[in-house]
Scaffold this motif. Sequence first.
Motif, short mmCIF file in Angstrom:
data_model
loop_
_atom_site.label_atom_id
_atom_site.label_comp_id
_atom_site.label_asym_id
_atom_site.label_seq_id
_atom_site.Cartn_x
_atom_site.Cartn_y
_atom_site.Cartn_z
N GLU A 1 -8.11 -9.72 -0.15
CA GLU A 1 -8.80 -8.97 0.91
C GLU A 1 -8.05 -9.06 2.23
OE1 GLU A 1 -12.69 -10.67 0.73
OE2 GLU A 1 -13.24 -9.53 -1.05
N LEU A 2 -7.57 -10.25 2.57
CA LEU A 2 -6.82 -10.41 3.83
C LEU A 2 -5.49 -9.68 3.78
CD1 LEU A 2 -7.56 -14.16 4.54
CD2 LEU A 2 -8.40 -12.20 5.84
N ALA A 3 -4.73 -9.86 2.71
CA ALA A 3 -3.43 -9.19 2.59
C ALA A 3 -3.62 -7.68 2.52
CB ALA A 3 -2.68 -9.70 1.36
N GLY A 4 -4.63 -7.23 1.78
CA GLY A 4 -4.91 -5.80 1.68
C GLY A 4 -5.31 -5.21 3.01
N ALA A 5 -6.14 -5.92 3.77
CA ALA A 5 -6.55 -5.44 5.09
C ALA A 5 -5.34 -5.32 6.01
CB ALA A 5 -7.58 -6.38 5.70
N ALA B 1 0.85 -1.20 0.00
CA ALA B 1 0.00 0.00 0.00
C ALA B 1 0.87 1.24 0.00
CB ALA B 1 -0.91 0.00 1.23
N LEU B 2 0.42 2.26 -0.69
CA LEU B 2 1.15 3.53 -0.77
C LEU B 2 0.16 4.67 -0.58
CD1 LEU B 2 3.58 5.38 -1.52
CD2 LEU B 2 2.89 5.07 -3.91
N LEU B 3 0.52 5.59 0.31
CA LEU B 3 -0.27 6.80 0.55
C LEU B 3 0.67 7.99 0.47
CD1 LEU B 3 -2.76 8.41 1.51
CD2 LEU B 3 -2.05 7.87 3.86
N ARG B 4 0.32 8.96 -0.37
CA ARG B 4 1.08 10.21 -0.46
C ARG B 4 0.32 11.29 0.30
NH1 ARG B 4 1.42 8.06 -5.61
NH2 ARG B 4 3.52 7.42 -6.18
N LEU B 5 0.99 11.87 1.29
CA LEU B 5 0.36 12.90 2.12
C LEU B 5 0.61 14.28 1.53
CD1 LEU B 5 1.38 11.47 5.59
CD2 LEU B 5 -0.81 11.24 4.41
N ARG B 6 -0.17 15.25 2.00
CA ARG B 6 -0.06 16.63 1.48
C ARG B 6 1.31 17.24 1.73
NH1 ARG B 6 -4.21 20.53 3.42
NH2 ARG B 6 -3.73 19.63 5.44
N ASP B 7 2.02 16.77 2.78
CA ASP B 7 3.34 17.33 3.06
C ASP B 7 4.44 16.69 2.21
OD1 ASP B 7 3.75 14.83 4.21
OD2 ASP B 7 4.11 15.59 6.24
N GLY B 8 4.05 15.82 1.28
CA GLY B 8 5.00 15.17 0.39
C GLY B 8 5.51 13.83 0.91
N THR B 9 5.15 13.49 2.13
CA THR B 9 5.57 12.22 2.70
C THR B 9 4.86 11.07 2.00
OG1 THR B 9 5.83 13.25 4.87
CG2 THR B 9 5.66 10.87 4.84
N GLU B 10 5.59 10.00 1.74
CA GLU B 10 5.00 8.77 1.24
C GLU B 10 5.03 7.75 2.37
OE1 GLU B 10 6.95 7.41 -2.29
OE2 GLU B 10 5.93 8.90 -3.53
N VAL B 11 3.89 7.17 2.66
CA VAL B 11 3.80 6.13 3.68
C VAL B 11 3.55 4.82 2.94
CG1 VAL B 11 2.63 5.33 5.76
CG2 VAL B 11 2.84 7.79 5.31
N ARG B 12 4.42 3.86 3.16
CA ARG B 12 4.32 2.56 2.50
C ARG B 12 4.08 1.48 3.55
NH1 ARG B 12 6.46 2.82 -2.75
NH2 ARG B 12 7.36 4.87 -3.17
N ALA B 13 3.24 0.52 3.20
CA ALA B 13 2.90 -0.54 4.14
C ALA B 13 2.75 -1.85 3.38
CB ALA B 13 1.61 -0.20 4.86
N ARG B 14 2.89 -2.94 4.11
CA ARG B 14 2.80 -4.26 3.49
C ARG B 14 1.90 -5.19 4.32
NH1 ARG B 14 5.82 -4.41 -0.69
NH2 ARG B 14 7.67 -3.15 -0.89
N GLY B 15 1.33 -6.14 3.64
CA GLY B 15 0.55 -7.18 4.29
C GLY B 15 0.66 -8.46 3.48
N LYS B 16 0.42 -9.59 4.11
CA LYS B 16 0.46 -10.84 3.35
C LYS B 16 -0.56 -11.82 3.91
CE LYS B 16 4.37 -12.61 5.98
NZ LYS B 16 5.71 -13.16 5.92
N ALA B 17 -0.90 -12.78 3.08
CA ALA B 17 -1.82 -13.84 3.46
C ALA B 17 -1.35 -15.13 2.78
CB ALA B 17 -3.24 -13.50 3.01
N ALA B 18 -1.60 -16.23 3.45
CA ALA B 18 -1.27 -17.53 2.90
C ALA B 18 -2.53 -18.38 2.84
CB ALA B 18 -0.21 -18.22 3.76
N ARG B 19 -2.68 -19.11 1.75
CA ARG B 19 -3.85 -19.96 1.57
C ARG B 19 -3.58 -21.32 2.21
NH1 ARG B 19 -5.71 -23.81 -1.90
NH2 ARG B 19 -3.92 -23.67 -3.28
#
Length: 86
Positions: free
Chosen positions: A55-59, A24-42
Motif C-alpha cells: 500500500e505504501l509503495a503503491g501510493a 505503475a503503468l498508465l497508457r493514455l489515449r494518445d499512445g503515451t505510456e507513463v511509468r512511475a515507481r515507488g518503494k517502501a522499507a519495513r
Amino acid sequence: MQHVAGWHVEVEFDEDERHVRAAALLRLRDGTEVRARGKAARHPADPGEARVGEELAGARALVDLAEQLAAKGGHEAADLRAEAAA
C-alpha cells in the motif's frame, strides 16, 4: 459534446524481506505510456505484513504518476495556448 474516457493503471510489486518496490503503468489515449515507481522499507520492529508495504509503495508510485500527468497536461495546455496565439 460529451466525451467519456477511462484509464486503467497497472501496478506490479517486487518484494523481499525488507523492501517493497511498486511499478505503475498508465497508457493514455494518445499512445503515451507513463511509468512511475515507488518503494517502501519495513522497519525491523514492524510485523512482516506485505500488504502494508504494498500500500505504501503503491501510493508512492501513484503520487509519482499523478505528478508526471500534471506536468504533461500543463505542458500540453501551454503548447495549445501558444499555437492558438500564433
